[in-house]
Motif scaffolding. Structure first.
Motif, PDB file in Angstrom:
ATOM      1  N   UNK A  39     -48.651  27.072  36.327  1.00 44.53           N
ATOM      2  CA  UNK A  39     -48.852  26.058  35.289  1.00 44.53           C
ATOM      3  C   UNK A  39     -50.201  26.257  34.601  1.00 44.53           C
ATOM      4  N   UNK A  40     -51.236  26.602  35.384  1.00 44.98           N
ATOM      5  CA  UNK A  40     -52.572  26.793  34.814  1.00 44.98           C
ATOM      6  C   UNK A  40     -52.580  27.907  33.773  1.00 44.98           C
ATOM      7  N   UNK A  41     -51.904  29.013  34.063  1.00 42.71           N
ATOM      8  CA  UNK A  41     -51.826  30.118  33.100  1.00 42.71           C
ATOM      9  C   UNK A  41     -51.084  29.683  31.839  1.00 42.71           C
ATOM     10  N   UNK A  42     -49.975  28.972  32.021  1.00 39.63           N
ATOM     11  CA  UNK A  42     -49.182  28.512  30.880  1.00 39.63           C
ATOM     12  C   UNK A  42     -49.978  27.515  30.036  1.00 39.63           C
ATOM     13  N   UNK A  43     -50.711  26.608  30.673  1.00 44.24           N
ATOM     14  CA  UNK A  43     -51.524  25.634  29.935  1.00 44.24           C
ATOM     15  C   UNK A  43     -52.581  26.333  29.095  1.00 44.24           C
ATOM     16  N   UNK A  44     -53.236  27.326  29.673  1.00 43.59           N
ATOM     17  CA  UNK A  44     -54.281  28.052  28.959  1.00 43.59           C
ATOM     18  C   UNK A  44     -53.706  28.756  27.726  1.00 43.59           C
ATOM     19  N   UNK A  45     -52.580  29.424  27.890  1.00 45.94           N
ATOM     20  CA  UNK A  45     -51.942  30.109  26.776  1.00 45.94           C
ATOM     21  C   UNK A  45     -51.444  29.103  25.735  1.00 45.94           C
ATOM     22  N   UNK A  46     -50.823  28.015  26.187  1.00 47.94           N
ATOM     23  CA  UNK A  46     -50.323  26.984  25.285  1.00 47.94           C
ATOM     24  C   UNK A  46     -51.441  26.329  24.494  1.00 47.94           C
ATOM     25  N   UNK A  47     -52.581  26.088  25.152  1.00 49.20           N
ATOM     26  CA  UNK A  47     -53.735  25.496  24.464  1.00 49.20           C
ATOM     27  C   UNK A  47     -54.202  26.418  23.338  1.00 49.20           C
ATOM     28  N   UNK A  48     -54.303  27.720  23.618  1.00 48.27           N
ATOM     29  CA  UNK A  48     -54.728  28.672  22.586  1.00 48.27           C
ATOM     30  C   UNK A  48     -53.728  28.686  21.425  1.00 48.27           C
TER      31      UNK A  48
END
Length: 75
Positions: free
Chosen positions: A33-42
């Motif tokens: 989830x942390x990786x997906x959140x970081x990519x989604x935020x960008x």
């Protein structure tokens, strides 16, 4: 002015995904989830859009807006 499509981070079929509203498929997948959140935020920042982060059960856990606020606080 047209509304920018949201970027949604969600869990499906054992992986975390990011999808831009209106697209038929996810833009990318991540193991955590942390990786997906970081990519989604960008993705949301690049589009000046809203980032909707869903919990594993599909309910909205968090929303963040990036871009110009049409109703900034006064004072």
């Amino acid at each position: 002015m047209a509304r920018k499509p949201n970027v949604t981070t969600y869990f499906e079929n054992g992986v975390w995904k990011n999808k831009v509203d209106g697209n038929s498929r996810a833009s990318n997948v991540s193991a955590t989830k942390a990786q997906a959140e970081q990519t989604g935020r960008k993705m949301a920042v690049d589009r000046s859009a809203e980032h909707v982060i869903k919990n594993r059960d599909g309910r909205i856990g968090e929303k963040n807006s990036y871009g110009k606020d049409p109703h900034p606080p006064k004072g």
